[in-house]
Scaffold this motif. Structure first.
Motif, mmCIF file in Angstrom:
data_model
loop_
_atom_site.group_PDB
_atom_site.id
_atom_site.type_symbol
_atom_site.label_atom_id
_atom_site.label_comp_id
_atom_site.label_asym_id
_atom_site.label_seq_id
_atom_site.Cartn_x
_atom_site.Cartn_y
_atom_site.Cartn_z
ATOM 1 N N ASP A 150 0.837 -1.191 0.000
ATOM 2 C CA ASP A 150 0.000 0.000 0.000
ATOM 3 C C ASP A 150 0.876 1.246 0.000
ATOM 4 O O ASP A 150 2.069 1.192 0.344
ATOM 5 C CB ASP A 150 -0.904 0.009 1.239
ATOM 6 N N ASP A 151 0.283 2.392 -0.365
ATOM 7 C CA ASP A 151 1.061 3.626 -0.476
ATOM 8 C C ASP A 151 1.798 3.981 0.806
ATOM 9 O O ASP A 151 2.908 4.511 0.775
ATOM 10 C CB ASP A 151 0.152 4.783 -0.886
ATOM 11 N N ASP A 152 1.170 3.721 1.945
ATOM 12 C CA ASP A 152 1.807 4.054 3.217
ATOM 13 C C ASP A 152 2.377 2.807 3.897
ATOM 14 O O ASP A 152 2.561 2.781 5.111
ATOM 15 C CB ASP A 152 0.825 4.759 4.157
ATOM 16 N N GLY A 153 2.646 1.762 3.105
ATOM 17 C CA GLY A 153 3.170 0.517 3.657
ATOM 18 C C GLY A 153 4.640 0.615 4.022
ATOM 19 O O GLY A 153 5.300 1.639 3.808
ATOM 20 N N ARG A 154 5.162 -0.488 4.562
ATOM 21 C CA ARG A 154 6.542 -0.520 5.024
ATOM 22 C C ARG A 154 7.258 -1.756 4.487
ATOM 23 O O ARG A 154 6.695 -2.851 4.426
ATOM 24 C CB ARG A 154 6.613 -0.564 6.555
ATOM 25 N N LEU A 155 8.509 -1.563 4.117
ATOM 26 C CA LEU A 155 9.441 -2.655 3.865
ATOM 27 C C LEU A 155 10.307 -2.819 5.096
ATOM 28 O O LEU A 155 10.920 -1.859 5.568
ATOM 29 C CB LEU A 155 10.326 -2.338 2.654
ATOM 30 N N LEU A 156 10.346 -4.040 5.630
ATOM 31 C CA LEU A 156 11.232 -4.387 6.740
ATOM 32 C C LEU A 156 12.159 -5.469 6.223
ATOM 33 O O LEU A 156 11.755 -6.622 6.052
ATOM 34 C CB LEU A 156 10.426 -4.882 7.943
ATOM 35 N N ALA A 157 13.400 -5.101 5.937
ATOM 36 C CA ALA A 157 14.319 -6.021 5.274
ATOM 37 C C ALA A 157 15.563 -6.263 6.118
ATOM 38 O O ALA A 157 16.049 -5.357 6.801
ATOM 39 C CB ALA A 157 14.718 -5.477 3.905
ATOM 40 N N ALA A 158 16.059 -7.485 6.039
ATOM 41 C CA ALA A 158 17.348 -7.835 6.632
ATOM 42 C C ALA A 158 18.289 -8.168 5.481
ATOM 43 O O ALA A 158 18.063 -9.143 4.758
ATOM 44 C CB ALA A 158 17.208 -9.015 7.580
ATOM 45 N N VAL A 159 19.324 -7.367 5.305
ATOM 46 C CA VAL A 159 20.267 -7.538 4.203
ATOM 47 C C VAL A 159 21.495 -8.283 4.714
ATOM 48 O O VAL A 159 22.156 -7.822 5.648
ATOM 49 C CB VAL A 159 20.671 -6.178 3.611
ATOM 50 N N LYS A 160 21.797 -9.415 4.109
ATOM 51 C CA LYS A 160 22.956 -10.218 4.484
ATOM 52 C C LYS A 160 24.104 -9.900 3.537
ATOM 53 O O LYS A 160 24.029 -10.186 2.340
ATOM 54 C CB LYS A 160 22.614 -11.704 4.422
ATOM 55 N N ALA A 161 25.167 -9.288 4.087
ATOM 56 C CA ALA A 161 26.266 -8.826 3.243
ATOM 57 C C ALA A 161 26.902 -9.966 2.461
ATOM 58 O O ALA A 161 27.209 -9.838 1.277
ATOM 59 C CB ALA A 161 27.317 -8.122 4.095
ATOM 60 N N ARG A 162 27.111 -11.111 3.096
ATOM 61 C CA ARG A 162 27.847 -12.205 2.452
ATOM 62 C C ARG A 162 27.018 -12.912 1.377
ATOM 63 O O ARG A 162 27.566 -13.649 0.577
ATOM 64 C CB ARG A 162 28.355 -13.182 3.501
ATOM 65 N N SER A 163 25.718 -12.670 1.360
ATOM 66 C CA SER A 163 24.921 -13.195 0.257
ATOM 67 C C SER A 163 25.117 -12.369 -1.009
ATOM 68 O O SER A 163 24.928 -12.863 -2.115
ATOM 69 C CB SER A 163 23.438 -13.213 0.631
#
Length: 210
Positions: A150-163
């Motif tokens: 949705d327009d006011d939605g959220r992304l909650l991401a965990a970024v793994k550097a070694r990937s």
């Protein structure tokens, strides 16, 4: 930081930890109906423990990318609304199905998060995309799945550097991911997930909509 409704702190063998109410999934300690949310096994749990403002209130509709065997997504389903759990590998999906048996709002999908067109006919617009995919091109996955927010939605991401690049300095990897994400998202907060997860970056963002 205010915890989402349905997430509380409880004592487990003398240690206070985040907890959600639901059936145990991965051998976690319990306190009556409450199950410990282990931040060492959950990137989203680590984001909450580190005080990141996720925007979660409880009751949201969620698309979870990289659900694996259900460790974190089962906690999410405990306090959120409809929760679509995308996992590519068949073996962990079998365990994910077990977690879903006692959670009528958890919908496992044996799909590839890099190909959202293959589950677009199933997933409704969501309030939150939670992403934990250990693959090269994590920012690209987030961009491809922005369509569901949705327009006011959220992304909650965990970024793994070694990937992304096992030989690169994690800080350089995170800088590159931030830059790529910024094309589709407004970054609200980024925080390293130590001491719970080494060389991981937690990201809170919202879609750019003109």
């Amino acid at each position: 930081m205010t915890l989402p409704e349905g997430v509380e702190r409880h004592g487990f063998d003398g240690e206070t930890s985040l907890a959600t109410r639901g059936e145990p999934v991965y051998g976690e300690r319990t306190d009556g109906e409450w199950r410990r949310w282990d931040p060492h096994r959950s990137k989203l749990g680590a984001m909450l423990e580190n005080g990141m403002e996720t925007g979660l209130d409880g009751g949201e509709t969620v698309l979870y990318l990289g659900a694996a065997a259900g460790t974190t997504v089962s906690h999410v389903a405990d306090f959120c609304g409809p929760t679509y759990a995308v996992e590519f590998a068949p073996r962990p999906v079998r365990e994910l199905l077990d977690a879903a048996e006692t959670r009528g709002n958890l919908f496992p999908l044996l799909k590839d998060a890099r190909k959202p067109e293959r589950y677009a006919h199933v997933v409704e617009p969501v309030d939150v995309v939670v992403q934990d995919v250990a693959t090269r091109g994590q920012a690209r996955v987030a961009a491809l799945n922005e369509r569901f927010l949705d327009d006011d939605g959220r992304l909650l991401a965990a970024v793994k550097a070694r990937s992304e690049d096992v030989t690169a300095d994690p800080d350089d990897v995170f800088d590159a991911v931030r830059e790529e994400l910024s094309a589709e998202y407004e970054l609200l907060e980024t925080t390293r997930l130590e001491p719970y997860h080494e060389d991981h970056l937690g990201v809170v963002a919202r879609p750019r909509r003109d």
